[in-house]
Design a protein around this motif. Structure first.
Motif, mmCIF file in Angstrom:
data_model
loop_
_atom_site.group_PDB
_atom_site.id
_atom_site.type_symbol
_atom_site.label_atom_id
_atom_site.label_comp_id
_atom_site.label_asym_id
_atom_site.label_seq_id
_atom_site.Cartn_x
_atom_site.Cartn_y
_atom_site.Cartn_z
ATOM 1 N N LEU A 73 -9.946 7.627 -7.759
ATOM 2 C CA LEU A 73 -9.781 8.612 -8.826
ATOM 3 C C LEU A 73 -9.138 9.889 -8.309
ATOM 4 C CD1 LEU A 73 -13.205 8.198 -10.662
ATOM 5 C CD2 LEU A 73 -10.971 7.378 -11.434
ATOM 6 N N ARG A 74 -9.458 10.261 -7.062
ATOM 7 C CA ARG A 74 -8.908 11.494 -6.499
ATOM 8 C C ARG A 74 -7.418 11.392 -6.197
ATOM 9 N NH1 ARG A 74 -13.980 11.838 -3.700
ATOM 10 N NH2 ARG A 74 -13.034 10.849 -1.868
ATOM 11 N N ILE A 94 -13.655 15.178 -11.843
ATOM 12 C CA ILE A 94 -14.434 13.943 -11.680
ATOM 13 C C ILE A 94 -15.924 14.249 -11.766
ATOM 14 C CG2 ILE A 94 -14.991 12.064 -10.098
ATOM 15 C CD1 ILE A 94 -12.122 12.363 -8.982
ATOM 16 N N ALA A 95 -16.340 15.348 -11.136
ATOM 17 C CA ALA A 95 -17.748 15.744 -11.194
ATOM 18 C C ALA A 95 -18.163 16.078 -12.625
ATOM 19 C CB ALA A 95 -17.990 16.937 -10.273
ATOM 20 N N ALA A 96 -17.265 16.722 -13.388
ATOM 21 C CA ALA A 96 -17.578 17.061 -14.780
ATOM 22 C C ALA A 96 -17.719 15.813 -15.630
ATOM 23 C CB ALA A 96 -16.489 17.974 -15.343
ATOM 24 N N VAL A 97 -16.883 14.794 -15.383
ATOM 25 C CA VAL A 97 -16.992 13.537 -16.129
ATOM 26 C C VAL A 97 -18.320 12.859 -15.823
ATOM 27 C CG1 VAL A 97 -16.015 11.234 -16.441
ATOM 28 C CG2 VAL A 97 -14.503 13.210 -16.274
ATOM 29 N N ALA A 147 -23.930 11.530 -17.731
ATOM 30 C CA ALA A 147 -25.387 11.615 -17.584
ATOM 31 C C ALA A 147 -26.027 12.418 -18.707
ATOM 32 C CB ALA A 147 -25.720 12.241 -16.228
ATOM 33 N N ASP A 148 -25.301 13.412 -19.246
ATOM 34 C CA ASP A 148 -25.851 14.286 -20.278
ATOM 35 C C ASP A 148 -24.749 14.616 -21.288
ATOM 36 O OD1 ASP A 148 -27.304 16.035 -21.798
ATOM 37 O OD2 ASP A 148 -27.451 17.608 -20.266
ATOM 38 N N PRO A 149 -24.437 13.671 -22.193
ATOM 39 C CA PRO A 149 -23.311 13.858 -23.113
ATOM 40 C C PRO A 149 -23.413 15.103 -23.978
ATOM 41 C CG PRO A 149 -24.060 11.577 -23.138
ATOM 42 C CD PRO A 149 -25.067 12.350 -22.354
ATOM 43 N N GLU A 150 -24.621 15.528 -24.325
ATOM 44 C CA GLU A 150 -24.778 16.675 -25.219
ATOM 45 C C GLU A 150 -24.342 17.984 -24.569
ATOM 46 O OE1 GLU A 150 -28.639 16.916 -26.888
ATOM 47 O OE2 GLU A 150 -28.534 14.943 -27.859
ATOM 48 N N HIS A 151 -24.227 17.974 -23.245
ATOM 49 C CA HIS A 151 -23.833 19.203 -22.551
ATOM 50 C C HIS A 151 -22.529 19.013 -21.780
ATOM 51 C CE1 HIS A 151 -28.201 19.769 -23.256
ATOM 52 N NE2 HIS A 151 -27.833 21.024 -23.449
ATOM 53 N N ALA A 152 -21.621 18.228 -22.338
ATOM 54 C CA ALA A 152 -20.326 18.015 -21.700
ATOM 55 C C ALA A 152 -19.562 19.333 -21.609
ATOM 56 C CB ALA A 152 -19.514 16.997 -22.492
ATOM 57 N N ASP A 153 -18.868 19.518 -20.511
ATOM 58 C CA ASP A 153 -18.140 20.764 -20.253
ATOM 59 C C ASP A 153 -16.786 20.719 -20.960
ATOM 60 O OD1 ASP A 153 -16.910 23.020 -19.246
ATOM 61 O OD2 ASP A 153 -17.699 22.749 -17.227
ATOM 62 N N GLN A 154 -16.665 21.456 -22.056
ATOM 63 C CA GLN A 154 -15.434 21.433 -22.838
ATOM 64 C C GLN A 154 -14.276 22.135 -22.140
ATOM 65 O OE1 GLN A 154 -15.792 22.442 -26.954
ATOM 66 N NE2 GLN A 154 -17.467 21.017 -27.321
ATOM 67 N N PRO A 160 -4.729 15.714 -14.495
ATOM 68 C CA PRO A 160 -5.502 15.777 -13.249
ATOM 69 C C PRO A 160 -6.835 16.497 -13.384
ATOM 70 C CG PRO A 160 -3.196 16.152 -12.774
ATOM 71 C CD PRO A 160 -3.325 16.104 -14.281
ATOM 72 N N ALA A 161 -6.918 17.464 -14.300
ATOM 73 C CA ALA A 161 -8.153 18.245 -14.407
ATOM 74 C C ALA A 161 -8.653 18.357 -15.843
ATOM 75 C CB ALA A 161 -7.956 19.641 -13.823
ATOM 76 N N ALA A 162 -8.246 17.436 -16.721
ATOM 77 C CA ALA A 162 -8.688 17.546 -18.111
ATOM 78 C C ALA A 162 -8.522 16.221 -18.839
ATOM 79 C CB ALA A 162 -7.908 18.638 -18.850
ATOM 80 N N ALA A 163 -9.474 15.954 -19.738
ATOM 81 C CA ALA A 163 -9.320 14.851 -20.675
ATOM 82 C C ALA A 163 -8.380 15.288 -21.789
ATOM 83 C CB ALA A 163 -10.673 14.464 -21.258
ATOM 84 N N SER A 164 -7.698 14.306 -22.379
ATOM 85 C CA SER A 164 -6.760 14.635 -23.454
ATOM 86 C C SER A 164 -6.446 13.385 -24.247
ATOM 87 C CB SER A 164 -5.460 15.214 -22.869
ATOM 88 O OG SER A 164 -4.513 15.493 -23.883
ATOM 89 N N GLY A 165 -6.288 13.536 -25.549
ATOM 90 C CA GLY A 165 -5.808 12.445 -26.381
ATOM 91 C C GLY A 165 -6.595 11.160 -26.260
ATOM 92 N N VAL A 166 -7.921 11.247 -26.270
ATOM 93 C CA VAL A 166 -8.822 10.097 -26.176
ATOM 94 C C VAL A 166 -8.710 9.415 -24.809
ATOM 95 C CG1 VAL A 166 -9.816 8.211 -27.553
ATOM 96 C CG2 VAL A 166 -8.189 9.749 -28.614
#
Length: 369
Positions: free
Chosen positions: A58-59, A67-70, A75-82, A114-120
């Motif tokens: 992944l790196r 990766i750590a944020a994912v 582990a805790d979907p309700e507190h995902a880091d937006q 590299p550092a963000a989710a996007s577009g599903v």
């Protein structure tokens, strides 16, 4: 490389759930797998489950903090880091071989950065595949993206890497997410000409789409001389897709899939990885298109006029309450189009798009526009 084409499949890929009404419905994958089996394509394939990617893999594309944020969001979907694009409307948080050809129609998640989710897309499997090939010693890898959306995440991952040529044929960024992929985007200063973007006007149909693809992709591949070809085949270019505005048929999609197969043999020694991608007409379009893709990779192409199995039609109705198509065609086979070499119309919007791309990137590759 030799042996049967590999189909990457594990029933676990359908275990995710973005919620009712979300276009990324896992039923599209399940129905595709069942149609592949129903048409007997399995006999020409080796079906294997890919092991989960480790953090070291992944790196190759994604930042360690992302990766750590994912992992934390899993582990805790309700507190995902937006801040990383996680837990948003598009990117929900939830718990969670040796062959010439390989197909993974569950992949092609080309928007993740590299550092963000996007577009599903949380992780960018297409970029990871390219990065892994480079790590294993490949000197030149070409990536061709025919999804209706710009392949922005893959382009971003290799923007400064002259070993990777990225080509994206997509709907014009003025009309569609992610609003990028202009002809003038050609790569970083030390890698100019290794990114090519061909944005097409809304409403582009079969003849224009095929003309555009063949006016740009083969020449760029010939000049780059790739050792591996990775292609992304989102079906959302289709005229029935609810999220975009092109008017391409299943038959034209099949023609481009076949062309990519031929290009892999012509320019990459037959080394071809074909991926899925977007596509949200989950019963009518996605399963048929990706079954054609899988069958082409298996050297057992399905004839467009072939009937779909009645048992599969019943499975479609049971899963979606939609009526499935009767044949593997939209009734437009063979698709007819005019090659670029036969001349162009400077007043035609599609030809204008082709010219813009060729003028932007071809001279950087030592080619005539």
């Amino acid at each position: 490389m030799s042996g049967l084409a590999h189909l990457m499949w594990d029933d676990g890929v359908t275990a995710y759930d973005f919620g009712d009404g979300h276009p990324m419905d896992p039923v599209r994958l399940d129905l595709t797998r069942k149609l592949v089996a129903g048409l007997g394509v399995d006999a020409a394939l080796k079906v294997v489950a890919a092991p989960p990617a480790g953090e070291a893999t992944l790196r190759l594309v994604h930042r360690e903090d992302y990766i750590a944020a994912v992992k934390a969001a899993s582990a805790d979907p309700e507190h995902a880091d937006q801040r990383y694009g996680l837990g948003t409307v598009d990117d929900w948080a939830f718990a969670g071989g040796d062959t010439a050809h390989a197909v993974n129609f569950t992949g092609g998640l080309h928007h993740a950065m590299p550092a963000a989710a996007s577009g599903v897309c949380v992780y960018n499997d297409a970029a990871l595949a390219v990065a892994r090939l480079l790590e294993l010693g490949a000197e030149r890898v070409a990536y061709v993206d025919t999804d209706v959306h710009h392949g922005d995440g893959v382009e971003a991952a290799f923007w400064s890497d002259p070993r990777v040529l990225t080509i994206s044929v997509h709907e014009h960024p003025r009309a569609l997410f992610p609003n990028s992929g202009w002809p003038q985007e050609t790569g970083a200063e030390d890698a100019e000409g290794t990114a090519a973007n061909l944005p097409l006007p809304a409403g582009t149909g079969d003849a224009g789409w095929l003309r555009a693809f063949h006016a740009v992709v083969p020449e760029l591949l010939a000049g780059f001389d790739p050792q591996f070809l990775v292609t992304q085949h989102g079906t959302d270019t289709h005229f029935e897709d609810p999220l975009a505005h092109l008017a391409v048929s299943l038959d034209a999609q099949r023609a481009v899939q076949s062309a990519c197969h031929d290009l892999a043999h012509t320019y990459a020694g037959g080394r071809w990885l074909a991926l899925g991608g977007g596509g949200y007409a989950v019963a009518d379009v996605v399963p048929r298109s990706w079954t054609h893709l899988t069958a082409i990779a298996a050297h057992r192409p399905v004839e467009p006029l072939a009937a779909v199995p009645e048992a599969w039609r019943q499975q479609v109705y049971a899963a979606t309450r939609q009526q499935a198509p009767y044949r593997m065609t939209d009734g437009r086979w063979p698709v007819r189009w005019q090659p670029w070499e036969e001349g162009y119309d400077p007043a035609d919007r599609i030809d204008q798009a082709i010219i813009a791309t060729r003028k932007s990137v071809f001279p950087l590759r030592g080619l005539l526009p």
